[in-house]
Motif scaffolding. Sequence first.
Motif, PDB file in Angstrom:
ATOM      1  N   HIS A 222       0.861  -1.181   0.000  1.00  0.00           N
ATOM      2  CA  HIS A 222       0.000   0.000   0.000  1.00  0.00           C
ATOM      3  C   HIS A 222       0.901   1.236   0.000  1.00  0.00           C
ATOM      4  O   HIS A 222       1.681   1.448   0.943  1.00  0.00           O
ATOM      5  CB  HIS A 222      -0.914  -0.001   1.221  1.00  0.00           C
ATOM      6  CG  HIS A 222      -1.908  -1.122   1.220  1.00  0.00           C
ATOM      7  ND1 HIS A 222      -3.190  -0.986   0.770  1.00  0.00           N
ATOM      8  CD2 HIS A 222      -1.761  -2.426   1.588  1.00  0.00           C
ATOM      9  CE1 HIS A 222      -3.817  -2.140   0.884  1.00  0.00           C
ATOM     10  NE2 HIS A 222      -2.975  -3.037   1.382  1.00  0.00           N
TER      11      HIS A 222
ATOM     12  N   ALA B 134      -2.208   3.089  -6.631  1.00  0.00           N
ATOM     13  CA  ALA B 134      -2.974   1.887  -6.306  1.00  0.00           C
ATOM     14  C   ALA B 134      -2.064   0.829  -5.688  1.00  0.00           C
ATOM     15  O   ALA B 134      -0.869   0.753  -6.000  1.00  0.00           O
ATOM     16  CB  ALA B 134      -3.623   1.329  -7.571  1.00  0.00           C
TER      17      ALA B 134
ATOM     18  N   ASP C  53      -2.009   8.572  -4.022  1.00  0.00           N
ATOM     19  CA  ASP C  53      -3.097   7.966  -4.785  1.00  0.00           C
ATOM     20  C   ASP C  53      -2.676   6.720  -5.554  1.00  0.00           C
ATOM     21  O   ASP C  53      -3.491   6.152  -6.288  1.00  0.00           O
ATOM     22  CB  ASP C  53      -3.666   8.985  -5.787  1.00  0.00           C
ATOM     23  CG  ASP C  53      -4.272  10.188  -5.089  1.00  0.00           C
ATOM     24  OD1 ASP C  53      -4.727  10.017  -3.934  1.00  0.00           O
ATOM     25  OD2 ASP C  53      -4.284  11.285  -5.681  1.00  0.00           O
TER      26      ASP C  53
END
Length: 684
Positions: A105, A111, A109
């Motif tokens: 993660h 992915a 922004d």
Amino acid sequence: MNDNLEPLRVFKRRKELLLGCAEQIATVAAEMGDTEIKATTDDFVARFRHERFLVVAVGEFKWGKSTFVNALVRKDICPVDVVPKTARVMHVSAAKDGTEKVTVHFRGDRAPEVRALAPEDLDDLVGTGGRQLEQVDHIQVEISAADSLVTNDVVLVDTPGLKSLYREHDRITRDYLPRADAILFFFSVAQPFADSEREYLVSFRQFLDRTVFVVNQADQKNETQRAALKRFIVAQLQEHVVGGPADHLPVFMTSGQRALDAVKSADAEGMRESGLPDVESWLAKYLGNERGALVVFGVVQKLQDIRTGLERQLQIARTLLEQLTNDLKEGARRRSTFLRCVDDVRRDGPRVEHVVDLGCEQLHGQLASRVGSVAQRLSQRIRAWVPQCSSERQCRQALPSVLTRQLQDLVHELDEQQTLGLRNIAAAAAKEQHVLLARMDAAATEHLSVSVQQLVKGMGGGAEGAAGLGTLAGFVGGDVAGYGLLSHAVDRALEEPPLLRALPYLAGATTLFATLGGPVGWGLAAIGWVATWFGNRIWGSRWKGQVMEQVDRHIIEHVVPHLQAWLKNNIESARAGLKRGGEQQLRAVASRLHSLVEGLEQQAHSETDQRNRELAAMRSRASRLEEVKGKLEKLEAEVRPEVRAVEEEGRGGPVPNDDADELGDGDANGACDEGGGSHGGTGG
């Protein structure tokens, strides 16, 4: 099998039972068309199925947190080094499909990325100085582990050390504590209960009920030293953190490295001496029996509430459906009663025939009595006409046409009286039939619904059904075919007498004799002339009376019988037509009403079958909800003592779902899900 983890296995079985009940409820809700409950329950099932308990390892750097986490999962996963190594949060959970992988993660922004698990690559992701460290927010590692905490719905979270060289590490760790279902707080035997640790614990005081204290690297001390160190830490916790005596302060002396070595060498004794099984056992009991009991208890109550609501809806729908079914049965009974009334009305049809018979008999009697008057008037008219004739021959030549004309004039009056009488009979029959058909209307009003009543009226019931009956006598109006019969009767009448026929011949013979001449001829002619003169004188004084006598006799012998037959034929024909029309009308209306009701019966049978199928489905749903109720009540009774014990001890926090707005709210049930743990933001 690791017996220390049995409480977690029990929770897992309870969880599967709850999921099964929730899915059953969702299925029933879908069958009932309650999309809101279906969507809510489906959402709960989807989230609750993937929720995990979140256990967060917290402590100052280099106190062996990562090593201990590796020992708990029986595998070298978390990066370990002589310098502070862990700089990002790392979640460790069991691989669902058996495939080991890591989900990265990133910050911002970008992915998430799923990669194959390579332990040597983890340093680049979460280790201090890692090449990708600045891009990473946290990672989720899924492993194929032996029987351990992570294989029983637990996610272990390794956090950066407190009081490390990086202030950000403190912030990351502090952010995770409110999300944890359980906290592993690590001390070191080298420097237990330092001031910084005291400060942290005081600031974390609200989480003490879910914290287990692990004194790591305890194998560096002997048994006496370990006991003294444990008493010291408990006293410090009571004095500086708890602020008084505490009955349950779980403090364990452990060695993560020895436990990890024991895993690798399958050394059961070394594992026992490492103290790790004691920590495992405490976590399993706390998560399974305390936090898990609260989770189960809260979810059971929510599912019971939903089930009760569905049962209430089901009962209301079932009551309405049973009422509809009863209404269909009552409708069938009413329709059957209506048909019996229709048949009764049709059987009363002779009432119309009686009216027709009686009327026709009375009319025939009235008109038959007037035939004599017609004959008398006809005779009077002829008697008035005959004297106007200059000779018998002229009279006899004109008599048939005069007699026919006068007779037709008189019969026309009789025909009008006959037609009026027949129309009155038809009207009386129609009135009687109106009464019969009105009984059908009344039966429809009494036994059928309003909509069907309108259909009955539309199919020819009531007054409308008798409207055409009044025209059945119309065929007797106007010129009657009987006139031809009367004319024929007149044409046969009043032949000339022989003497009247002989005189012209005698006069002709006399003239012939005179033409021949001679004494004999003139003598015969004289005799003929004398005979003719005397014949005319004699017949001329009597022919008018004879004509009138002959006409009277002809009226009596021919005209009157023909008139009587004509009247009788007309009235009998009208009688048959009226009776046949009335019967046909009643039969047609009854037949149409029977067809109508038969159609309604077929529709009712279809609706009844549909209602029966729906009732069977409702009984099935009620049975399944009752089965769910039994399972939930049994589970509630099973966990209630555990919940009561937690409440009495003041452990485990509030009962889950108390503040939840909907079933399965993550913050309330104490478990963590794939995307962010029990409070969001963490992962499994």
